[in-house]
Design a protein around this motif. Structure first.
Motif, PDB file in Angstrom:
ATOM      1  N   LEU A 145       0.652  -1.290   0.317  1.00 30.79           N
ATOM      2  CA  LEU A 145       0.061  -0.024  -0.038  1.00 30.79           C
ATOM      3  C   LEU A 145       0.863   0.994  -0.333  1.00 30.79           C
ATOM      4  O   LEU A 145       0.932   1.984  -0.566  1.00 30.79           O
ATOM      5  CB  LEU A 145      -0.659  -0.016   1.086  1.00 30.79           C
ATOM      6  N   PHE A 146       1.998   1.230   0.825  1.00 31.49           N
ATOM      7  CA  PHE A 146       2.900   2.097   1.053  1.00 31.49           C
ATOM      8  C   PHE A 146       3.837   2.214  -0.658  1.00 31.49           C
ATOM      9  O   PHE A 146       3.661   3.636  -1.375  1.00 31.49           O
ATOM     10  CB  PHE A 146       4.171   2.367   1.307  1.00 31.49           C
ATOM     11  N   ARG A 156       3.168   5.889  -5.966  1.00 32.50           N
ATOM     12  CA  ARG A 156       3.552   5.606  -7.047  1.00 32.50           C
ATOM     13  C   ARG A 156       2.343   6.214  -6.956  1.00 32.50           C
ATOM     14  O   ARG A 156       2.946   7.749  -8.280  1.00 32.50           O
ATOM     15  CB  ARG A 156       3.270   4.384  -7.842  1.00 32.50           C
ATOM     16  N   ARG A 157       0.749   6.892  -6.651  1.00 36.19           N
ATOM     17  CA  ARG A 157       0.492   7.382  -7.459  1.00 36.19           C
ATOM     18  C   ARG A 157       0.278   9.144  -7.251  1.00 36.19           C
ATOM     19  O   ARG A 157      -0.203   9.823  -7.994  1.00 36.19           O
ATOM     20  CB  ARG A 157      -0.997   7.013  -6.103  1.00 36.19           C
ATOM     21  N   LEU A 158       1.259   9.428  -5.691  1.00 40.18           N
ATOM     22  CA  LEU A 158       1.592  11.125  -5.541  1.00 40.18           C
ATOM     23  C   LEU A 158       2.567  11.252  -6.631  1.00 40.18           C
ATOM     24  O   LEU A 158       2.367  11.856  -7.228  1.00 40.18           O
ATOM     25  CB  LEU A 158       2.085  10.557  -3.945  1.00 40.18           C
ATOM     26  N   ALA A 159       3.504  10.516  -7.041  1.00 37.76           N
ATOM     27  CA  ALA A 159       4.165  11.006  -8.300  1.00 37.76           C
ATOM     28  C   ALA A 159       3.299  11.459  -9.959  1.00 37.76           C
ATOM     29  O   ALA A 159       3.327  12.252 -10.059  1.00 37.76           O
ATOM     30  CB  ALA A 159       5.508   9.671  -8.360  1.00 37.76           C
ATOM     31  N   GLU A 192       1.160  14.857 -13.146  1.00 38.59           N
ATOM     32  CA  GLU A 192      -0.190  15.050 -13.936  1.00 38.59           C
ATOM     33  C   GLU A 192       0.068  16.446 -13.394  1.00 38.59           C
ATOM     34  O   GLU A 192      -0.704  17.782 -14.448  1.00 38.59           O
ATOM     35  CB  GLU A 192      -1.942  14.623 -13.559  1.00 38.59           C
ATOM     36  N   ARG A 193      -0.258  17.195 -12.520  1.00 37.47           N
ATOM     37  CA  ARG A 193       0.171  18.698 -11.475  1.00 37.47           C
ATOM     38  C   ARG A 193       0.901  19.514 -12.757  1.00 37.47           C
ATOM     39  O   ARG A 193       0.542  20.570 -12.896  1.00 37.47           O
ATOM     40  CB  ARG A 193       0.149  18.685 -10.128  1.00 37.47           C
TER      41      ARG A 193
END
Length: 383
Positions: free
Chosen positions: A151-152, A157-160, A165-166
């Protein structure tokens, strides 16, 4: 709903290295468990020991499918762990894969199934010299650690991806802002070209038309008309140089007129042969912002009167006070002769209305009197 779906993509070199490392790690855990079992001497029946080893080997080999069916593989290995202890390493890897590639709810489902399988294992294969509860707690802790690690990794990965995207969105917004700024600059330049050159060129048109329609005019009139044409052409060329300078510098660097320049503007029109009167009722100097807009209103109105109402009398009135606002009114009588067709008629008033609106003012225009025309504007004048 587990969210299980086949993922078909080529493994990269990094994927092969990771998969090989996890396969070797799971196989090493299985061999360690086999060694501990043999060393302890508490051997299960021969058929069960053989089935246990076969299950462990199949579980390790099945790890090569973990990227395509992570949840299905985790479920199968959890069921096998209810009787096989050698499949423990492969089960930890499968739980980690589910946590990385599937939603947390799906990972928690696989973890819960593995915990239940651990209870079943303790019931059907109790250890004579060890506490079954302690072994179950140890296995559950390792399984939870594998899920937590997965999960970490998924969160990282989602944060990166979110940051990428941002950054892409910020770059796109910056590009759109730059395009909008360029568009606004081009509109400002177009307005300046129309306001500045339209007035000069209309003077040229009036005098050139007079020379065309009165070839028998006295030499003094011809000389005066030629002088005005030459002066207007020179002034138009100078204005054109200033406007072109905007293309090489910020728009704000273009010399801007003020309300005090209205006197020169009406004087030029009068020298061109127009009948122009100017009346003012202003108790104090007008600020540059509303004064500049008022100048453009008068300039556009005089240009339109010269184009569309030749020979008409034009009256310019300026009035107002601080706190009340600045009022500009330009009216002309009916034309005394036919007006030549004008290309792009009405574009100047559209641009003028936009200019006045940006200054938080109001613009009105329409017929006035018998064939005349009126342009009026109100602009805020801070107290």
């Amino acid at each position: 709903m587990t969210g299980e779906r086949p993922v078909r993509r080529r493994r990269t070199a990094r994927d092969w290295v990771v998969d090989l490392a996890l396969f070797c790690g799971a196989a090493w855990v299985g061999l360690v468990v086999v060694g501990l079992r043999v060393e302890s001497g508490a051997m299960p029946p021969e058929w069960l020991f053989g089935l246990d080893q076969l299950s462990g080997a199949l579980g390790c080999l099945a790890l090569w499918l973990r990227r395509r069916w992570p949840f299905g593989l985790a479920v199968a290995l959890a069921l096998m762990s209810s009787y096989s202890e050698f499949v423990a390493g492969a089960l930890f890897v499968a739980l980690f894969s589910v946590a990385v590639h599937r939603p947390p709810r799906v990972a928690m489902t696989a973890l819960g199934l593995s915990l239940v399988s651990g209870v079943v294992f303790a019931l059907i294969r109790p250890e004579p010299h060890e506490s079954d509860a302690a072994l179950w707690v140890l296995g559950s802790t390792l399984s939870a650690a594998a899920v937590g690690w997965g999960l970490f990794v998924q969160h990282r990965r989602r944060l990166a991806e979110s940051l990428r995207e941002r950054a892409a969105r910020a770059e796109e917004e910056a590009r759109l802002r730059a395009e909008q700024a360029q568009h606004q600059a081009r509109e400002a330049i177009a307005r300046e070209i129309h306001d500045v050159l339209g007035h000069r060129l209309s003077l040229l048109s009036v005098h050139a038309g007079a020379l065309q329609y009165r070839p028998d005019a006295p030499p003094e009139d011809l000389s005066h008309a030629a002088k005005v044409i030459r002066e207007s052409a020179h002034a138009a060329l100078q204005d054109l140089r200033e406007v072109i300078g905007v293309l090489r510098a910020p728009v704000g660097e273009l010399p801007q007129p003020t309300l005090a320049d209205v006197h020169q503007l009406t004087a030029e029109s009068a020298r061109a042969g127009m009948s122009v009167s100017l009346s003012e009722s202003l108790p104090a100097p007008v600020p540059d912002g509303p004064g500049r807009t008022a100048y453009r209103v008068v300039q556009e109105a005089l240009t339109n009167a010269r184009k569309h109402a030749p020979g008409a009398r034009v009256a310019v009135r300026l009035s107002g006070a601080p706190g009340e606002g600045l009022s500009v009114e330009v009216t002309n009588t009916a034309a005394r002769g036919p007006a030549p067709p004008a290309a792009g008629a009405g574009q100047g008033l559209i641009g003028l209305a936009e200019r006045v609106s940006l200054a938080r003012g109001r613009l009105e225009h329409g017929p006035a009197g018998e064939g005349g025309w009126r342009v009026a504007a109100w602009l805020p004048w801070p107290s």
